[in-house]
Design an enzyme around this catalytic site. Structure first.
Site, PDB file in Angstrom:
ATOM      1  CE  LYS A 116      41.193  32.756  37.451  1.00 37.15           C
ATOM      2  NZ  LYS A 116      41.317  34.350  37.016  1.00 37.15           N
ATOM      3  CD  GLU A 121      45.710  32.753  30.840  1.00 40.82           C
ATOM      4  OE1 GLU A 121      45.310  32.575  29.549  1.00 40.82           O
ATOM      5  OE2 GLU A 121      44.913  33.544  31.347  1.00 40.82           O
ATOM      6  CB  SER A 139      38.443  34.829  44.259  1.00 40.17           C
ATOM      7  OG  SER A 139      39.659  34.524  44.904  1.00 40.17           O
TER       8      SER A 139
END
Lengths: 397, 265
Positions: A88, A110, A376
């Site tokens: 991210k 969010e 990830s």
């Protein structure tokens, strides 16, 4: 290259937002196209990605996992080793630097699993911007560690009590905040969904994953892989891995969350089992009832617990460029154990879905073939949930 | 000439401004909505806005979110609201506008929504998540059924977009008073009158203002600058609190109080 000038990937995408936000989206698109191309911005982003995030992340040959599966050579792209523990940060850093150049003083986001929230809070701290993170009350309960991290980083975590109290509802409230504070606030959308230009911007900032992986494998083996595997919630880590390979003869597999099973009402398999419509500003696949109301998604992995998906994935699905499959909560837990025990890596529950699918994928390949799976994120945030689900005790005996 | 155009023309001739109340259809049930709509029409409303319940109303504040949820818990969806419009049309000639998010209309079918709406006496639609850039398919369906598509303009829009919105909208342009979501506010932006004057200079169609307007005093203050005023959350708050005859009377009295300053311009 898509999207077209209307922000469309074929028939998917677009900008279905209140008028208040339209000027902001147009401004963001203009600023992104102007600023992201400059040498100065690219150098600044590269410097931070290298010295702050720790890129490039390794492309690790998973010898024991490969032996265990008995099929292709499995390489793991180690996004779990990026600063903050997930992919991210690639996007939040890019958007943060962009927002600062646009003169915005506040970031909002969010978050579901909390990884995007942590990555946004991190960049806000780094760049001296104020930061509010919207998070479903249910996710706050499930991801306590990340809530604490965000607070320690100086962000305010705003609990969202509406709807299913998960990612979808957090996104509703983040959009409502943005509608209200759009003049000085930048909304750091965390996935390749939402209104144009977000799917494009997030993809471009995440595409570093695939660019690195492609170069790393080529250096090491001189080859391109046969197949790429990544989990898909909104779809940012998958798109980030896939994109650099889009013109190569490489199979793309996106793994969605089947929750309790795609034939139950408790899953998040939007591309596998959803229908098309508009949610959160984009036309794409989504989970809805016959009247067009959005249904609640379910997954043990909070980052996949979302009833929509990025429009470029919808386009890939219809074009046959990527295939989308789903694995259940139970299979994901098996994937979690498999990687933990064979390679000594605790994967995030989201990434564990991609690992789990390798078991089904492996018999179709031989040892001459190469599969890259995107890891990830790391699993520290999930240990409580996994321990509960697997009945692993943390007691002394 | 549509019913909406006719109302603005008649009011202008009388020197009046339009009161446009909003309630969510099906909150708390369809019978109550029917009774409230007729009472509002009788007590001074000039145009009625009925909200179509939706699971994710992202332009709405807590009051209308809760109303939408109450209606959805009663199983009310787009087709019920279209049927309700038909029942109301049999009893009143007041213009009816449906305010709803795009996805339920898309799933029901744009042409089907427009045709059924027109057949049931609906006059127009306000779709808060459908900016003009995405409105092509709906505008075509609406035009075919002779329905008005009413666009919203916002404080962030800027002169160029407001001109475009004023050209595209039918019936009136709905100016959003605040940079934000729906919901009653005790104070409106100090520069609202100046903004409305500027918007007025950019468009030719009637102008209505809404979002945050909750008292007769606020209505009186805005009346000189617009052709109509929309009041939503302040009415919905009463619907949330009261029941039966008490609710009907409270809303009726509130409508009368809101309309009074619009009669005497």
């Amino acid at each position: 290259m898509l999207p077209d000038r209307h922000g469309r990937y074929g028939r998917y995408g677009g900008r279905f937002v209140p008028e208040t936000l339209m000027p902001a989206l147009l401004e963001l698109e203009e600023a992104y196209r102007r600023i992201s191309r400059t040498l100065e911005f690219r150098q600044e982003l590269s410097w931070y990605l290298k010295d702050y995030v720790g890129r490039p992340t390794p492309l690790y040959f998973a010898r024991h996992l490969t032996a265990e599966l008995g099929g292709p050579q499995v390489y793991i792209k180690r996004e779990d080793l990026a600063h903050t523990g997930a992919h991210k940060i690639n996007n939040t850093l890019g958007q943060g630097l962009l927002a600062r150049r646009m003169g915005k003083t506040r970031l909002i986001a969010e978050t579901g699993a909390g990884q995007h929230g942590v990555a946004t809070a991190t960049v806000a701290a780094l760049l001296g911007l104020s930061c509010d993170i919207y998070m479903g009350a249910e996710d706050i309960r499930r991801q306590r560690l990340n809530v604490i991290r965000m607070r320690l980083l100086g962000a305010k975590v705003v609990p969202v009590d509406s709807g299913s109290r998960t990612l979808k509802d957090a996104m509703n409230d983040a959009i409502r905040d943005w509608v209200t504070n759009v003049r000085h606030t930048h909304y750091v959308l965390g996935s390749v969904g939402g209104p144009h230009p977000y799917p494009m911007i997030v993809r471009d900032f995440q595409a570093v994953i695939g660019r690195e992986a492609r170069a790393q494998l080529r250096r090491r083996t001189g080859k391109v892989p046969q197949c790429l595997v990544a989990c898909v919630g909104g779809g940012s880590n998958a798109m980030g891995l896939f994109h650099a390979f889009r013109d190569d003869p490489v199979r793309f597999v996106g793994v969605e969350a089947a929750g309790h099973g795609v034939h139950t009402h408790h899953h998040s398999a939007t591309l596998v089992a959803g229908t098309v419509g508009v949610l959160h500003g984009a036309f794409s696949y989504l989970l809805q009832d016959p009247w067009g109301n959005i249904q609640e998604a379910h997954s043990l992995a909070p980052g996949l617990d979302y009833p929509g998906v990025g429009p470029e994935h919808a386009w890939f699905k219809d074009q046959g460029r990527a295939e989308y499959v789903a694995v259940t909560d139970t299979e994901a837990l098996e994937g979690f154990s498999l990687l933990s025990r064979t390679e000594g890596i605790l994967p995030a529950l989201e990434s564990a879905h991609a690992i789990a699918y390798l078991k089904r994928l492996a018999p179709g390949y031989t040892a001459a073939d190469i599969v890259i799976v995107n890891l990830s994120g790391r699993g520290d945030k999930d240990v409580d949930a996994v321990a509960e689900a697997m009945e692993v005790s943390g007691d002394a005996h | 000439m549509t019913r909406i155009d006719r109302v603005f023309k008649q009011l202008k001739a009388k020197g009046e401004k339009a009161l446009i109340p909003f309630i969510t259809a099906g909150d708390p049930d369809l019978g109550a909505t029917r009774a409230l709509a007729l009472e509002m029409a009788a007590r001074g409303a000039d145009i009625l806005e009925l909200g179509v319940p939706f699971s994710d109303p992202l332009a709405d504040g807590p009051t209308i979110q809760a109303a939408s949820l109450r209606a959805m818990q009663g199983g009310v969806h787009l087709e019920d609201v279209l049927n309700l419009a038909g029942e109301l049309r049999a009893q009143t000639q007041i213009p009816l506008i449906l305010m709803g998010y795009y996805n339920p209309m898309l799933q029901y079918g744009l042409e089907r929504t427009a045709a059924k709406a027109a057949a049931n006496g609906v006059d127009g639609f306000i779709i808060p998540d459908l900016p003009p850039e995405e409105a092509g398919p709906w505008r075509a369906a609406a035009a075919k059924a002779n329905l008005a598509t009413i666009f919203l303009a916002a404080p962030t829009s800027g002169a160029e977009r407001i001109r475009t919105l004023g050209r595209l909208t039918k019936g009136f342009l709905y100016y959003v008073s605040v940079t934000g979501i729906t919901g009653a506010r005790t104070e409106l932006p100090p520069d609202l009158a100046a903004s409305l004057r500027e918007v007025r200079s950019l468009i030719k169609c009637p102008l209505a203002v809404g979002f945050g307007i909750s008292t007769p005093e606020q209505v009186a203050g805005l009346a000189p600058y617009v052709d109509g005023v929309v009041v939503g959350s302040a009415i919905v708050q009463r619907v949330a609190r009261l029941r039966g005859q008490e609710l009907i009377k409270a809303v009726g009295d509130f409508i009368a109080a809101l309309k009074a300053p619009l009669r005497t311009q």
